[in-house]
Design a protein around this motif. Structure first.
Motif, PDB file in Angstrom:
ATOM      1  N   ALA A   4      50.648 -10.076  28.297  1.00 31.63           N
ATOM      2  CA  ALA A   4      50.260 -10.105  26.956  1.00 31.63           C
ATOM      3  C   ALA A   4      50.056  -8.701  26.710  1.00 31.63           C
ATOM      4  N   ILE A   5      50.051  -8.565  25.033  1.00 29.19           N
ATOM      5  CA  ILE A   5      49.970  -7.255  24.601  1.00 29.19           C
ATOM      6  C   ILE A   5      48.563  -7.304  23.977  1.00 29.19           C
ATOM      7  N   HIS A   6      47.756  -6.212  23.862  1.00 28.51           N
ATOM      8  CA  HIS A   6      46.296  -6.367  23.243  1.00 28.51           C
ATOM      9  C   HIS A   6      46.503  -5.194  22.286  1.00 28.51           C
ATOM     10  N   ALA A  18      46.972  -8.215  31.776  1.00 27.98           N
ATOM     11  CA  ALA A  18      47.572  -9.559  32.535  1.00 27.98           C
ATOM     12  C   ALA A  18      46.810 -10.579  31.766  1.00 27.98           C
ATOM     13  N   LEU A  19      47.696 -11.735  31.627  1.00 28.16           N
ATOM     14  CA  LEU A  19      46.997 -12.756  30.787  1.00 28.16           C
ATOM     15  C   LEU A  19      45.923 -13.413  31.515  1.00 28.16           C
ATOM     16  N   GLY A  20      46.009 -13.682  32.554  1.00 28.19           N
ATOM     17  CA  GLY A  20      45.056 -14.324  33.350  1.00 28.19           C
ATOM     18  C   GLY A  20      43.675 -13.655  33.219  1.00 28.19           C
ATOM     19  N   ASP A  21      43.602 -12.400  32.639  1.00 28.06           N
ATOM     20  CA  ASP A  21      42.340 -11.725  32.700  1.00 28.06           C
ATOM     21  C   ASP A  21      41.662 -11.963  31.428  1.00 28.06           C
ATOM     22  N   VAL A  22      42.258 -12.533  30.364  1.00 30.76           N
ATOM     23  CA  VAL A  22      41.940 -12.861  28.965  1.00 30.76           C
ATOM     24  C   VAL A  22      40.782 -14.136  28.923  1.00 30.76           C
ATOM     25  N   VAL A  23      39.836 -13.505  28.415  1.00 27.25           N
ATOM     26  CA  VAL A  23      38.677 -14.616  28.249  1.00 27.25           C
ATOM     27  C   VAL A  23      38.546 -14.745  26.711  1.00 27.25           C
ATOM     28  N   GLU A  24      38.573 -15.792  26.144  1.00 27.42           N
ATOM     29  CA  GLU A  24      39.000 -15.940  24.779  1.00 27.42           C
ATOM     30  C   GLU A  24      37.465 -16.317  24.286  1.00 27.42           C
ATOM     31  N   ALA A  25      37.244 -15.735  22.989  1.00 26.58           N
ATOM     32  CA  ALA A  25      36.028 -15.776  22.296  1.00 26.58           C
ATOM     33  C   ALA A  25      35.994 -17.410  21.621  1.00 26.58           C
ATOM     34  N   PRO A  26      34.866 -17.844  21.636  1.00 27.37           N
ATOM     35  CA  PRO A  26      34.943 -19.152  20.961  1.00 27.37           C
ATOM     36  C   PRO A  26      34.880 -18.964  19.299  1.00 27.37           C
ATOM     37  N   ARG A  27      35.997 -18.673  18.888  1.00 21.23           N
ATOM     38  CA  ARG A  27      35.955 -18.273  17.345  1.00 21.23           C
ATOM     39  C   ARG A  27      37.008 -19.588  16.835  1.00 21.23           C
ATOM     40  N   SER A 129      51.971 -17.434  15.619  1.00 19.75           N
ATOM     41  CA  SER A 129      51.259 -18.362  15.298  1.00 19.75           C
ATOM     42  C   SER A 129      49.858 -18.332  15.884  1.00 19.75           C
ATOM     43  N   PRO A 130      48.853 -18.883  15.471  1.00 14.07           N
ATOM     44  CA  PRO A 130      47.403 -18.682  15.767  1.00 14.07           C
ATOM     45  C   PRO A 130      47.232 -18.859  17.305  1.00 14.07           C
ATOM     46  N   GLN A 131      48.083 -19.868  17.826  1.00 12.07           N
ATOM     47  CA  GLN A 131      48.008 -20.407  19.359  1.00 12.07           C
ATOM     48  C   GLN A 131      48.584 -19.248  20.225  1.00 12.07           C
ATOM     49  N   ASN A 132      49.254 -18.157  19.637  1.00 10.92           N
ATOM     50  CA  ASN A 132      49.751 -16.945  20.326  1.00 10.92           C
ATOM     51  C   ASN A 132      48.931 -15.674  20.018  1.00 10.92           C
ATOM     52  N   LEU A 133      47.743 -15.927  19.029  1.00 11.89           N
ATOM     53  CA  LEU A 133      47.056 -14.567  18.981  1.00 11.89           C
ATOM     54  C   LEU A 133      45.743 -15.021  19.402  1.00 11.89           C
ATOM     55  N   LEU A 134      45.197 -14.553  20.594  1.00  7.89           N
ATOM     56  CA  LEU A 134      44.016 -14.752  21.299  1.00  7.89           C
ATOM     57  C   LEU A 134      43.142 -13.721  20.981  1.00  7.89           C
ATOM     58  N   VAL A 135      41.804 -14.401  20.579  1.00  7.58           N
ATOM     59  CA  VAL A 135      40.764 -13.649  20.459  1.00  7.58           C
ATOM     60  C   VAL A 135      39.770 -13.315  21.864  1.00  7.58           C
ATOM     61  N   PRO A 136      40.035 -12.068  22.084  1.00  4.53           N
ATOM     62  CA  PRO A 136      39.268 -11.816  23.283  1.00  4.53           C
ATOM     63  C   PRO A 136      37.779 -11.789  23.181  1.00  4.53           C
ATOM     64  N   ALA A 137      37.112 -12.301  24.228  1.00  3.09           N
ATOM     65  CA  ALA A 137      35.637 -12.285  24.187  1.00  3.09           C
ATOM     66  C   ALA A 137      34.902 -10.840  24.326  1.00  3.09           C
ATOM     67  N   ASP A 138      35.859  -9.809  25.088  1.00  2.00           N
ATOM     68  CA  ASP A 138      35.427  -8.446  25.110  1.00  2.00           C
ATOM     69  C   ASP A 138      35.965  -7.554  23.914  1.00  2.00           C
ATOM     70  N   GLY A 139      36.445  -8.089  22.793  1.00  2.00           N
ATOM     71  CA  GLY A 139      37.023  -7.456  21.742  1.00  2.00           C
ATOM     72  C   GLY A 139      37.211  -8.470  20.657  1.00  2.00           C
TER      73      GLY A 139
END
Length: 255
Positions: A4-6, A18-27, A129-139
């Motif tokens: 993924a691209i950050h 690595a996409l597996g390392d992305v923890v999403e924020a509850p947003r 789409s929003p499903q492809n724009l992940l909000v990461p918990a660490d940013g």
């Protein structure tokens, strides 16, 4: 592992993670988050207008959308529009005006594609789409983007289309809010362009947004196979409303 691209809110850099390392924020995707995404997409797209970036594509301007419009839309959209029996279905019979507008726009597809090629081009995300724009918990002020597609230059504004319709396609956002949402994300996107030095493009971007999302999502907004399943009656009504929104915006730019 998938990649993924950050990119952060201040947009100083992009890197693969690595996409597996992305923890999403509850947003929740509220208007503020949509506007932030549109602004950053504007900045990203602006930076992707450079000749060096565009030269990396093996395809001409508008190629991916043109292929979709010329190959998929006839089968998925224009064919069903010509089916009188389909439009006699009780869920569609009262929408003859929508059918007429779609058929009118269908006759304009070549002109719409040619028009889009005249605008400033960028290498887009392609499926923002929003499903492809992940909000990461660490940013949480930035996004991690996935599922990049439609990899040929497209007119500035193209990426707003999937941002607008993605959650409605998924059944998570009512079509009734789409016009208001479109009117919020467009200026946010333009602000992103202006942050990167691209100014004076409001009319062009508004038109490109309207035409490209119609070509990508307007003609085949209604999943025709749902008409045989009573459980989808409300879903079909939502997709009809989605089609009306996109058609109305496109017609404002088609003579």
């Amino acid at each position: 592992m998938d990649q993924a691209i950050h990119f952060a809110a201040d947009f100083p850099w992009r890197s693969e993670v690595a996409l597996g390392d992305v923890v999403e924020a509850p947003r929740t995707w509220d208007v503020e988050l949509f506007a932030r995404a549109a602004h950053l997409l504007g900045r990203w797209n602006a930076r992707s207008t450079s000749p060096a970036v565009l030269a990396r594509s093996a395809f001409p301007a508008g190629y991916a959308l043109r292929m979709y419009a010329e190959r998929a839309v006839p089968a998925r959209g224009l064919g069903p529009l010509a089916d009188d029996g389909l439009w006699a279905h009780p869920w569609l019979a009262c929408h003859a005006d929508l059918r007429a507008d779609l058929r009118r726009l269908g006759s304009c597809i070549p002109a719409m594609l040619d028009r889009l090629d005249t605008f400033v081009q960028a290498m887009p995300h392609g499926d923002a789409s929003p499903q492809n724009l992940l909000v990461p918990a660490d940013g949480p002020d930035g996004f991690v983007v996935i599922d990049i597609s439609f990899r040929s230059p497209h007119a500035l504004g193209f990426d707003l289309g999937q941002l607008l319709v993605g959650l409605t396609h998924a059944g998570h956002l009512p079509a009734a809010v789409l016009d208001e949402l479109a009117d919020r994300i467009l200026p946010a996107y333009l602000d992103g362009l202006e942050t990167e030095g691209l100014t004076g493009l409001r009319d062009d971007v508004a038109e490109a947004f309207a035409l490209s999302v119609q070509l990508r999502s307007g003609f085949d907004a209604i999943p025709w196979e749902w008409l045989d399943d009573p459980v989808h009656e409300r879903d079909v009504a939502e997709r009809v409303a989605l089609a009306r929104c996109l058609v109305g915006r496109a017609l404002a730019h088609v003579g």
